[in-house]
Design an enzyme around this catalytic site. Structure first.
Site, PDB file in Angstrom:
ATOM      1  N   HIS A 148     -82.027 -19.659  19.245  1.00 43.82           N
ATOM      2  CA  HIS A 148     -82.883 -18.874  18.510  1.00 43.82           C
ATOM      3  C   HIS A 148     -83.794 -19.196  17.718  1.00 43.82           C
ATOM      4  O   HIS A 148     -83.851 -19.529  16.151  1.00 43.82           O
ATOM      5  CB  HIS A 148     -82.570 -17.339  18.226  1.00 43.82           C
ATOM      6  CG  HIS A 148     -83.456 -16.671  17.922  1.00 43.82           C
ATOM      7  ND1 HIS A 148     -84.243 -15.562  18.651  1.00 43.82           N
ATOM      8  CD2 HIS A 148     -83.853 -16.066  16.365  1.00 43.82           C
ATOM      9  CE1 HIS A 148     -84.481 -14.788  17.649  1.00 43.82           C
ATOM     10  NE2 HIS A 148     -84.742 -14.974  16.574  1.00 43.82           N
ATOM     11  N   ASP A 191     -86.757 -18.343  12.117  1.00 45.76           N
ATOM     12  CA  ASP A 191     -87.716 -17.583  11.303  1.00 45.76           C
ATOM     13  C   ASP A 191     -88.560 -18.449  10.471  1.00 45.76           C
ATOM     14  O   ASP A 191     -87.687 -19.989  10.172  1.00 45.76           O
ATOM     15  CB  ASP A 191     -86.890 -16.190  11.133  1.00 45.76           C
ATOM     16  CG  ASP A 191     -86.192 -16.360   9.678  1.00 45.76           C
ATOM     17  OD1 ASP A 191     -85.529 -17.424   9.679  1.00 45.76           O
ATOM     18  OD2 ASP A 191     -86.092 -15.572   9.118  1.00 45.76           O
ATOM     19  N   ASP A 247     -75.695 -18.620  25.447  1.00 43.34           N
ATOM     20  CA  ASP A 247     -77.481 -19.364  25.316  1.00 43.34           C
ATOM     21  C   ASP A 247     -78.455 -19.249  25.556  1.00 43.34           C
ATOM     22  O   ASP A 247     -79.096 -19.702  26.378  1.00 43.34           O
ATOM     23  CB  ASP A 247     -77.214 -21.410  26.115  1.00 43.34           C
ATOM     24  CG  ASP A 247     -77.997 -22.340  25.807  1.00 43.34           C
ATOM     25  OD1 ASP A 247     -78.545 -22.167  24.278  1.00 43.34           O
ATOM     26  OD2 ASP A 247     -78.083 -22.975  26.651  1.00 43.34           O
ATOM     27  N   GLU A 259     -79.484 -18.715  17.188  1.00 43.03           N
ATOM     28  CA  GLU A 259     -80.419 -19.150  16.637  1.00 43.03           C
ATOM     29  C   GLU A 259     -79.663 -20.290  15.525  1.00 43.03           C
ATOM     30  O   GLU A 259     -78.554 -20.576  15.945  1.00 43.03           O
ATOM     31  CB  GLU A 259     -80.590 -17.843  15.278  1.00 43.03           C
ATOM     32  CG  GLU A 259     -81.368 -17.818  14.043  1.00 43.03           C
ATOM     33  CD  GLU A 259     -82.962 -17.170  13.225  1.00 43.03           C
ATOM     34  OE1 GLU A 259     -81.569 -15.818  13.458  1.00 43.03           O
ATOM     35  OE2 GLU A 259     -83.090 -17.514  12.992  1.00 43.03           O
TER      36      GLU A 259
HETATM   37  O1  G3I Z   1     -68.511 -10.815   5.638  1.00 43.17           O
HETATM   38  C1  G3I Z   1     -68.288 -10.009   6.654  1.00 43.17           C
HETATM   39  C2  G3I Z   1     -66.680  -9.779   7.212  1.00 43.17           C
HETATM   40  O2  G3I Z   1     -66.014  -9.373   5.480  1.00 43.17           O
HETATM   41  C3  G3I Z   1     -66.303  -8.807   8.304  1.00 43.17           C
HETATM   42  O3  G3I Z   1     -64.752  -8.774   8.591  1.00 43.17           O
HETATM   43  C4  G3I Z   1     -67.627  -8.813   9.268  1.00 43.17           C
HETATM   44  C5  G3I Z   1     -67.271  -8.481  10.432  1.00 43.17           C
HETATM   45  O4  G3I Z   1     -68.296  -8.674  11.094  1.00 43.17           O
HETATM   46  O5  G3I Z   1     -68.662  -9.630   9.167  1.00 43.17           O
HETATM   47  C6  G3I Z   1     -69.235 -10.470   7.433  1.00 43.17           C
HETATM   48  O6  G3I Z   1     -70.416 -10.033   7.357  1.00 43.17           O
HETATM   49  C7  G3I Z   1     -70.997 -10.793   8.259  1.00 43.17           C
HETATM   50  C8  G3I Z   1     -71.892 -11.755   7.561  1.00 43.17           C
HETATM   51  O7  G3I Z   1     -73.486 -11.926   8.024  1.00 43.17           O
HETATM   52  C9  G3I Z   1     -71.221 -13.209   7.196  1.00 43.17           C
HETATM   53  O8  G3I Z   1     -71.846 -13.834   6.341  1.00 43.17           O
HETATM   54  C10 G3I Z   1     -72.352  -9.767   8.427  1.00 43.17           C
HETATM   55  O9  G3I Z   1     -71.401  -8.531   9.574  1.00 43.17           O
HETATM   56  C11 G3I Z   1     -73.328 -10.300   9.451  1.00 43.17           C
HETATM   57  O10 G3I Z   1     -74.179  -9.250   9.768  1.00 43.17           O
HETATM   58  C12 G3I Z   1     -73.789 -11.096   8.402  1.00 43.17           C
HETATM   59  O11 G3I Z   1     -75.092 -11.862   9.148  1.00 43.17           O
HETATM   60  C13 G3I Z   1     -75.743 -12.713   8.482  1.00 43.17           C
HETATM   61  C14 G3I Z   1     -77.358 -12.149   8.985  1.00 43.17           C
HETATM   62  O12 G3I Z   1     -77.681 -12.714   8.785  1.00 43.17           O
HETATM   63  C15 G3I Z   1     -77.745 -10.637   9.007  1.00 43.17           C
HETATM   64  O13 G3I Z   1     -77.742 -10.629   7.449  1.00 43.17           O
HETATM   65  C16 G3I Z   1     -76.057 -14.273   8.520  1.00 43.17           C
HETATM   66  O14 G3I Z   1     -74.357 -14.627   8.139  1.00 43.17           O
HETATM   67  C17 G3I Z   1     -76.788 -14.990   8.692  1.00 43.17           C
HETATM   68  O15 G3I Z   1     -76.627 -16.157   8.417  1.00 43.17           O
HETATM   69  C18 G3I Z   1     -78.222 -13.802   8.451  1.00 43.17           C
HETATM   70  O16 G3I Z   1     -79.416 -14.656   7.894  1.00 43.17           O
HETATM   71  C19 G3I Z   1     -80.862 -14.753   8.762  1.00 43.17           C
HETATM   72  C20 G3I Z   1     -80.898 -14.517   8.118  1.00 43.17           C
HETATM   73  O17 G3I Z   1     -81.112 -13.012   7.589  1.00 43.17           O
HETATM   74  C21 G3I Z   1     -83.191 -15.079   8.387  1.00 43.17           C
HETATM   75  N1  G3I Z   1     -82.968 -16.013   8.871  1.00 43.17           N
HETATM   76  C22 G3I Z   1     -82.099 -15.910  10.342  1.00 43.17           C
HETATM   77  C23 G3I Z   1     -80.213 -16.153   9.553  1.00 43.17           C
HETATM   78  C24 G3I Z   1     -80.061 -16.975  10.696  1.00 43.17           C
HETATM   79  O18 G3I Z   1     -79.436 -15.687  11.950  1.00 43.17           O
HETATM   80  O1  9MR Z   2     -86.464 -13.514  14.616  1.00 38.67           O
HETATM   81  C1  9MR Z   2     -84.928 -13.237  13.849  1.00 38.67           C
HETATM   82  C2  9MR Z   2     -84.195 -13.717  12.722  1.00 38.67           C
HETATM   83  O2  9MR Z   2     -84.476 -14.762  12.684  1.00 38.67           O
HETATM   84  C3  9MR Z   2     -83.299 -12.633  11.876  1.00 38.67           C
HETATM   85  O3  9MR Z   2     -82.020 -13.573  12.132  1.00 38.67           O
HETATM   86  C4  9MR Z   2     -82.697 -11.747  13.308  1.00 38.67           C
HETATM   87  C5  9MR Z   2     -82.128 -10.468  12.329  1.00 38.67           C
HETATM   88  O4  9MR Z   2     -82.446 -10.564  10.240  1.00 38.67           O
HETATM   89  O5  9MR Z   2     -84.029 -10.936  13.591  1.00 38.67           O
HETATM   90  C6  9MR Z   2     -84.909 -11.504  14.121  1.00 38.67           C
HETATM   91  O6  9MR Z   2     -86.028 -11.362  14.147  1.00 38.67           O
HETATM   92  C7  9MR Z   2     -85.799  -9.761  15.245  1.00 38.67           C
HETATM   93  C8  9MR Z   2     -86.083  -8.466  14.661  1.00 38.67           C
HETATM   94  O7  9MR Z   2     -84.912  -8.554  13.520  1.00 38.67           O
HETATM   95  C9  9MR Z   2     -86.134  -7.870  16.057  1.00 38.67           C
HETATM   96  N1  9MR Z   2     -86.989  -8.317  16.954  1.00 38.67           N
HETATM   97  C10 9MR Z   2     -86.591  -8.858  17.389  1.00 38.67           C
HETATM   98  C11 9MR Z   2     -86.527  -9.777  16.243  1.00 38.67           C
HETATM   99  C12 9MR Z   2     -86.932 -11.449  17.419  1.00 38.67           C
HETATM  100  O8  9MR Z   2     -87.832 -11.345  17.687  1.00 38.67           O
END
Ligand code: G3I
Ligand code: 9MR
Ligand code: ZN
Length: 540
Positions: A469, A155, A514, A523
């Protein structure tokens, strides 16, 4: 839509350096295997695998063929007596140079706010993006021009906290392995005076400086549109209004840290910039002192982009105190660090975007000030203990890495690389080579010695991921994705619709697809690339 191929013998698809640990992971019961010259089919070496084990993270029965002893350069494959054959791979003096450069170059491709020209971006060139000033959320009449920096990921959001992790890894890599950054990439700014890694980081650091609220010194948490754009929208076509989310203590804490670190590292190359970093760090520290009890950042109701929420800001404050102390030697920062180090509420060895205590520990241990040897000793002991734990998990793992099955979460490849980074730094600071072979196996995992048999880095390896992604890779009309991007990797959490539908029931380490739709497994982000740059810096 692509699915995994049946998995065969897993090897590092980039190949192996002659002197490194070399282990092929072989499905099944194991037994005798041969290292065969790929050109003429002659066996050059043979051995017997370890006894088979059931790999906890994949549920597979695998055995391990260790051919570390064979060092002669060439192109080979592994063959077993039950008829399995690996893909060809090389043994060579150096194998990581190109990948290291590409992993670093990826940051240029993530740049926001300037056109990527053909000379530097090749077919992945595109126009400048996101140049409009951002509206301060909740103060609709106020705007701030915070252009530049890197897009976070697939994103186009720009978030301070993960940006700080990414820069920290790159600057640490440069501090620990300056010789790995001797060659120009090149970048538009390359000048033969300051290494390109510092030019690239400055692009992000200057953006961060624009994210510091002029009025209070706190950091706006992030700069994004209200919603994510469609999956194939190019950055320059993403023209929805930009918003600055409210100030957070986690953003301000890691900003103080990264600015203090930058003040030190840029001083020999660019004194005025270094001075601006120190001033920025001090101002952010003052904000932290005025705001001891901040709630964790939560997305405002109408902002749906990445949250990077984190209710614990003591680790960011700890890191900031350590860097400010290391850079300035001032007693007040040392005292703050000592006080924070007494807290047990956060991890002192974590290197993720949420838990950043490890950077504070590294900064303190790498500081030459030695004012509190007892505290340094305690932190060092803890670091060795953590490294020993990771090594012990790696010893039991079929693929030789340090993840427990429940650590295959969103961005699991970051954990793989963070762990490798910790093992490297623990080894370096304690003067032991005991962790070296485990680090090798973590790297081999990234480049194909894994359950999927895939290289998790775009453009590198015989079977690299092809459909990350990543909106520019989807939208640019170029067949190949932008090269040098690290995929998030297996995530057992089934956190996107594709994963829910297609990955349910898979083993943790096989919960990967993939496909572009699977943002929770495939991603790419700046902070999954950055630890890969650090780790590979050890090998080039
Ligand atoms: O820390 C807990 C752990 O204790 C538990 O056992 C485990 C079980 O699911 O979950 C862990 O937490 C996870 C956390 O990442 C760990 O860092 C959450 O479930 C998981 O939802 C969370 O995901 C994050 C995700 O955003 C959703 O919020 C990712 O770390 C993070 O890298 C990702 O970042 C996104 C940005 O929001 C938007 N841009 C892209 C980016 C990459 O996908
Ligand atoms: O593209 C978005 C990605 O960068 C984020 O990690 C992810 C979780 O926050 O969300 C993706 O966007 C999705 C949105 O959350 C739900 N609709 C589909 C989007 C992907 O195109
Ligand atoms: Zn942009």
């Amino acid at each position: 839509m692509k699915h995994e191929q049946p998995i065969g013998i897993a090897v590092n698809q980039l190949g192996y350096r002659s002197q490194d640990t070399k282990i092929a992971v072989i499905p099944g019961q194991g037994g005798r295997y041969h290292l065969v010259d790929d050109q003429n089919g002659e066996t050059v070496w043979h051995g017997s695998t370890s006894p088979a084990i059931v790999d906890a993270a994949s549920g597979q029965t695998v055995s391990r063929g260790d051919f570390t002893g064979y060092e002669a350069p060439g192109t080979y494959r592994i063959e077993t007596e039950d008829g399995q054959t690996s893909a060809p791979f090389v043994i060579a003096e150096s194998v990581y140079e190109d990948a290291h450069r590409a992993l670093l170059k990826a940051f240029y491709y993530f740049r926001c706010g300037m056109a990527l020209d053909e000379l530097h971006a090749g077919p992945w060139k595109h126009e400048a993006c996101h140049l409009a000033p951002a509206i301060v959320y909740g103060e609709e009449s106020r705007q701030v021009d915070a252009w530049g920096g890197w897009h976070d990921a697939g994103d186009y959001g720009k978030y301070v906290v993960p940006g700080a992790k990414a820069v920290a890894d790159l600057l640490l890599a440069f501090e620990l392995y300056p010789e790995a950054f001797a060659q120009p990439l090149p970048l538009p700014e390359s000048d033969g005076a300051m290494p390109d890694v510092l030019h690239e980081c400055r692009y992000e650091l200057e953006w961060m400086q624009r994210m510091q609220d002029e009025e209070s010194g706190g950091l706006f948490h992030k700069l994004t549109t209200l919603q994510f754009p469609g999956g194939d929208v190019m950055p320059e076509a993403d023209t929805a209004a930009l918003y600055l989310s409210p100030i957070s203590a986690t953003a301000t804490g890691c900003y103080a840290a990264i600015m203090a670190m930058s003040a030190r590292i840029y001083a020999p190359y660019d004194e005025p910039f270094a001075a601006s970093c120190l001033k920025a760090a001090e101002r952010a520290w003052a904000w932290l002192a005025e705001h001891p009890d901040m709630p964790g950042f939560r997305n405002p109701a109408d902002i749906a982009t990445g949250e990077y929420g984190d209710g614990q800001d003591a680790d960011e404050r700890y890191w900031a105190a350590a860097e400010l102390y290391r850079t300035t030697g001032e007693r007040r920062y040392h005292e703050a660090f000592q006080a924070l180090a007494k807290q047990n509420a956060f991890g002192k060895y974590e290197l993720g975007w949420a838990d950043m205590g490890g950077y504070g520990t590294f900064a303190y241990l790498m500081s030459e000030r030695e004012e509190d040897p007892e505290l340094a000793e305690v932190l060092m002991r803890g670091l060795i203990q953590r490294a020993d734990e990771l090594a012990a998990v790696s010893e039991r793992d079929g693929y030789g890495i340090s993840l427990h099955p429940d650590q295959y979460i969103w961005g699991s490849n970051m954990l793989v690389l963070n762990h490798a980074m910790l093992l490297l730094i623990a080894g370096r600071l304690s003067g032991t080579e005991d962790y070296e072979s485990h680090v090798h196996e973590h790297v081999h995992y990234l480049f194909g010695a894994n359950v999927m048999g895939m290289s998790y880095v775009t453009g590198y390896g015989a079977k690299p991921i092809l459909y990350p992604h990543h909106r520019p890779s989807e939208g640019d009309g170029v067949k190949e994705p932008v090269p040098g991007l690290v995929s998030g990797g297996p995530n057992k959490g089934l956190q996107d619709d594709y994963a829910l539908k297609h990955l349910a029931g898979k083993a943790p380490a096989a919960s990967f697809a993939d496909v572009m739709e699977s943002y929770s497994t495939n991603e790419v982000t700046i902070y999954w690339n950055s630890p890969a740059v650090l780790v590979l810096s050890h090998f080039v």
